[in-house]
Write a protein that holds these residues in place. Structure first.
Motif, PDB file in Angstrom:
ATOM      1  N   ALA A 119       1.755   8.024   0.629  1.00 56.79           N
ATOM      2  CA  ALA A 119       1.004   9.192   1.267  1.00 56.79           C
ATOM      3  C   ALA A 119       0.115   8.748   2.295  1.00 56.79           C
ATOM      4  O   ALA A 119      -0.271   7.709   2.413  1.00 56.79           O
ATOM      5  N   TRP A 120       0.162   9.743   3.519  1.00 53.48           N
ATOM      6  CA  TRP A 120      -0.982   9.279   4.596  1.00 53.48           C
ATOM      7  C   TRP A 120      -2.329   9.735   4.234  1.00 53.48           C
ATOM      8  O   TRP A 120      -2.651  10.592   3.283  1.00 53.48           O
ATOM      9  N   ALA A 121      -3.164   8.786   4.418  1.00 54.69           N
ATOM     10  CA  ALA A 121      -4.419   8.950   4.249  1.00 54.69           C
ATOM     11  C   ALA A 121      -5.178   9.728   5.421  1.00 54.69           C
ATOM     12  O   ALA A 121      -5.217   9.047   6.395  1.00 54.69           O
ATOM     13  N   ALA A 122      -5.604  11.060   5.426  1.00 60.44           N
ATOM     14  CA  ALA A 122      -5.912  11.888   6.520  1.00 60.44           C
ATOM     15  C   ALA A 122      -4.973  11.943   7.612  1.00 60.44           C
ATOM     16  O   ALA A 122      -5.515  11.716   8.755  1.00 60.44           O
ATOM     17  N   GLY A 123      -3.833  11.839   7.223  1.00 62.58           N
ATOM     18  CA  GLY A 123      -2.924  11.813   8.363  1.00 62.58           C
ATOM     19  C   GLY A 123      -2.617  10.642   9.152  1.00 62.58           C
ATOM     20  O   GLY A 123      -1.738  10.581  10.181  1.00 62.58           O
ATOM     21  N   GLY A 124      -2.942   9.675   8.583  1.00 62.08           N
ATOM     22  CA  GLY A 124      -2.680   8.441   9.328  1.00 62.08           C
ATOM     23  C   GLY A 124      -3.324   8.174  10.722  1.00 62.08           C
ATOM     24  O   GLY A 124      -2.715   7.578  11.548  1.00 62.08           O
ATOM     25  N   ARG A 154       1.886   5.406  13.322  1.00 60.48           N
ATOM     26  CA  ARG A 154       2.959   5.039  14.101  1.00 60.48           C
ATOM     27  C   ARG A 154       3.124   3.344  13.550  1.00 60.48           C
ATOM     28  O   ARG A 154       4.143   2.937  13.489  1.00 60.48           O
ATOM     29  N   LEU A 155       2.271   2.743  13.024  1.00 61.87           N
ATOM     30  CA  LEU A 155       2.305   1.395  12.519  1.00 61.87           C
ATOM     31  C   LEU A 155       3.198   1.338  11.388  1.00 61.87           C
ATOM     32  O   LEU A 155       4.277   0.618  11.260  1.00 61.87           O
ATOM     33  N   VAL A 156       2.787   2.313  10.423  1.00 61.81           N
ATOM     34  CA  VAL A 156       3.442   2.560   9.054  1.00 61.81           C
ATOM     35  C   VAL A 156       4.867   3.098   9.207  1.00 61.81           C
ATOM     36  O   VAL A 156       5.866   2.468   8.728  1.00 61.81           O
ATOM     37  N   THR A 157       5.069   4.014  10.050  1.00 63.77           N
ATOM     38  CA  THR A 157       6.366   4.629  10.261  1.00 63.77           C
ATOM     39  C   THR A 157       7.423   3.356  11.034  1.00 63.77           C
ATOM     40  O   THR A 157       8.526   3.359  10.472  1.00 63.77           O
ATOM     41  N   ALA A 158       6.750   2.955  11.849  1.00 65.36           N
ATOM     42  CA  ALA A 158       7.731   1.640  12.585  1.00 65.36           C
ATOM     43  C   ALA A 158       7.994   0.591  11.553  1.00 65.36           C
ATOM     44  O   ALA A 158       9.290   0.235  11.257  1.00 65.36           O
ATOM     45  N   MET A 159       6.831   0.423  10.474  1.00 64.41           N
ATOM     46  CA  MET A 159       7.246  -0.775   9.505  1.00 64.41           C
ATOM     47  C   MET A 159       8.347  -0.134   8.340  1.00 64.41           C
ATOM     48  O   MET A 159       9.108  -0.691   8.157  1.00 64.41           O
ATOM     49  N   CYS A 160       8.193   1.066   8.235  1.00 65.64           N
ATOM     50  CA  CYS A 160       9.098   1.604   7.235  1.00 65.64           C
ATOM     51  C   CYS A 160      10.499   1.938   7.650  1.00 65.64           C
ATOM     52  O   CYS A 160      11.535   1.579   6.894  1.00 65.64           O
ATOM     53  N   GLU A 161      10.544   2.194   8.952  1.00 70.80           N
ATOM     54  CA  GLU A 161      11.936   2.428   9.350  1.00 70.80           C
ATOM     55  C   GLU A 161      12.538   0.815   9.717  1.00 70.80           C
ATOM     56  O   GLU A 161      13.933   0.964   9.394  1.00 70.80           O
ATOM     57  N   LEU A 162      11.772   0.033   9.882  1.00 72.64           N
ATOM     58  CA  LEU A 162      12.549  -1.176  10.162  1.00 72.64           C
ATOM     59  C   LEU A 162      13.062  -1.972   9.021  1.00 72.64           C
ATOM     60  O   LEU A 162      13.932  -2.583   8.744  1.00 72.64           O
ATOM     61  N   LEU A 163      12.145  -1.697   8.188  1.00 71.63           N
ATOM     62  CA  LEU A 163      12.425  -2.374   6.656  1.00 71.63           C
ATOM     63  C   LEU A 163      13.075  -1.511   5.504  1.00 71.63           C
ATOM     64  O   LEU A 163      13.378  -1.936   4.546  1.00 71.63           O
ATOM     65  N   GLY A 164      13.525  -0.387   5.992  1.00 68.78           N
ATOM     66  CA  GLY A 164      14.052   0.622   5.174  1.00 68.78           C
ATOM     67  C   GLY A 164      13.380   1.111   3.837  1.00 68.78           C
ATOM     68  O   GLY A 164      13.806   1.485   2.910  1.00 68.78           O
ATOM     69  N   LEU A 165      12.122   1.384   4.264  1.00 65.95           N
ATOM     70  CA  LEU A 165      11.341   1.735   3.229  1.00 65.95           C
ATOM     71  C   LEU A 165      11.050   3.296   3.412  1.00 65.95           C
ATOM     72  O   LEU A 165      11.006   3.703   4.460  1.00 65.95           O
ATOM     73  N   PRO A 166      10.831   4.118   2.670  1.00 63.61           N
ATOM     74  CA  PRO A 166      10.435   5.499   2.645  1.00 63.61           C
ATOM     75  C   PRO A 166       9.387   5.953   3.603  1.00 63.61           C
ATOM     76  O   PRO A 166       8.497   5.310   3.164  1.00 63.61           O
ATOM     77  N   TRP A 179       0.932  -1.246   0.121  1.00 67.60           N
ATOM     78  CA  TRP A 179       0.110  -0.073  -0.008  1.00 67.60           C
ATOM     79  C   TRP A 179       0.781   1.154  -0.005  1.00 67.60           C
ATOM     80  O   TRP A 179       0.759   2.031  -1.032  1.00 67.60           O
ATOM     81  N   ILE A 180       1.834   1.401   0.904  1.00 69.72           N
ATOM     82  CA  ILE A 180       2.696   2.435   0.961  1.00 69.72           C
ATOM     83  C   ILE A 180       3.508   2.676  -0.218  1.00 69.72           C
ATOM     84  O   ILE A 180       3.943   3.656  -0.545  1.00 69.72           O
ATOM     85  N   ARG A 181       4.082   1.626  -0.696  1.00 68.87           N
ATOM     86  CA  ARG A 181       4.837   1.693  -1.825  1.00 68.87           C
ATOM     87  C   ARG A 181       4.103   2.200  -3.214  1.00 68.87           C
ATOM     88  O   ARG A 181       4.530   2.837  -4.029  1.00 68.87           O
ATOM     89  N   ALA A 182       2.563   1.848  -3.270  1.00 69.57           N
ATOM     90  CA  ALA A 182       1.888   2.084  -4.529  1.00 69.57           C
ATOM     91  C   ALA A 182       1.257   3.586  -3.999  1.00 69.57           C
ATOM     92  O   ALA A 182       1.258   4.155  -5.202  1.00 69.57           O
TER      93      ALA A 182
END
Length: 317
Positions: free
Chosen positions: A181-186, A230-242, A175-178
């Motif tokens: 952007a945040w949906a209504a601020g996440g 927070r969930l998406v940010t933690a996932m991105c930071e852990l996996l090296g995704l933007p 989802w984040i790769r596709a």
């Protein structure tokens, strides 16, 4: 046990083996069992939930049936054959054998879609309305009815993550790769549970020596809901995704998601953009399990699994 080779079933079986129960477990399998199971002394029974003759005698001498198998996805007929009809077949075997203790793993997706904020289990017939949106969830709700009518216990987690997860974190990553952007601020809050915490709760219930308490439904989630941001940010930071920077109104974000990921249903989208969190304190009080040590550390425990399953290289040493 059914479903012992699946994502959650594997975690539950490992938890039971760790508690010294390996030689007292019989698992229903359709194919060869992994070596670690047989090495632990687990007994395998070759059969299929859709084939009643293959289940004959399965529950003989069994005190607890832990039913974790489910057909996830596919047409209604297939989901019904595995989930509803298969549950009826194995419950019939439990009745014949006198197996009084039945645990069934369901899902919070049995509820009508909408905003869910801290709703408790419908222990008194009140609470959230069950109105599933998919063939999978409709058939699992039908399975719940069968289990509850038999005096069994139903567990309803929402989103389960950890080693073996092929749905929650992988779907978020796609989802984040596709749509970066945040949906209504996440800002939406959701309920998660680590598969290891869920497995510990199931193991305690399966081994509970006290007299059976009758039909019950439990939500199973971490006591603290988490914001999608927070969930998406933690996932991105852990996996090296933007980490997303842009922020879009919900309607625009939904339109972009629909164009980029047409297979993502409106219901699935709402799970990521509207509050879906559930009061779950009863399960932790009942089992004495203390979920933790928190989302960040539990996610990190599964980092290697997620990197491998998503094709993300490990960070350089």
């Amino acid at each position: 046990m059914t479903g012992a080779t699946g994502f959650i079933g594997t975690a539950v079986l490992r938890e039971l083996v760790a508690r010294g129960m390996g030689t007292r477990i019989r698992v229903l399998v359709r194919g060869p069992a992994p070596a670690w199971m047989t090495d632990a002394g687990v007994t395998t029974w070759r059969g299929d939930l859709t084939d009643a003759p293959s289940l004959a005698g399965l529950c003989a001498g069994i005190t607890s049936l832990v039913h974790l198998a489910s057909q996830v996805g596919g047409e209604q007929a297939l989901c019904t054959a595995v989930n509803e009809d298969g549950t009826a077949k194995i419950l019939a075997e439990a009745r014949i054998a006198g197996t009084a203790h039945v645990l069934y793993l369901s899902t919070c997706a049995v509820y009508r879609d909408g905003v869910h904020r801290g709703a408790a289990e419908p222990v008194d017939g009140s609470g959230l309305v069950t109105e599933p949106a998919s063939p999978t969830s409709r058939s699992r709700l039908a399975s719940e009815h069968l289990v509850l009518a038999a005096g069994g216990t139903v567990l309803r987690p929402h989103l389960v993550y950890g080693t073996g997860d092929r749905h929650v974190v992988p779907a978020l990553a796609r989802w984040i790769r596709a749509v970066p952007a945040w949906a209504a601020g996440g800002a939406a809050c959701t309920s998660l549970v680590a598969v290891t915490d869920l497995a510990a709760a199931i193991a305690v219930l399966a081994l509970d020596p006290r007299p059976h308490r009758g039909a019950e439904v439990f939500h199973v989630a971490d006591p603290h809901p988490i914001r999608v941001r927070r969930l998406v940010t933690a996932m991105c930071e852990l996996l090296g995704l933007p980490v997303p920077v842009a922020d879009l109104p919900l309607a625009e974000h939904r339109a972009r998601t629909r164009a980029a990921l047409p297979s993502l249903s409106d219901h699935q989208y709402s799970l990521l953009t509207q509050d879906h969190w559930y009061e779950s304190s009863r399960i932790w009080r009942r089992t004495g399990v203390s979920p933790g040590p928190g989302f960040g550390r539990r996610l990190a425990e599964a980092a290697d699994w997620y990197r491998e399953s998503l094709g993300i290289p490990r960070p350089a040493a």
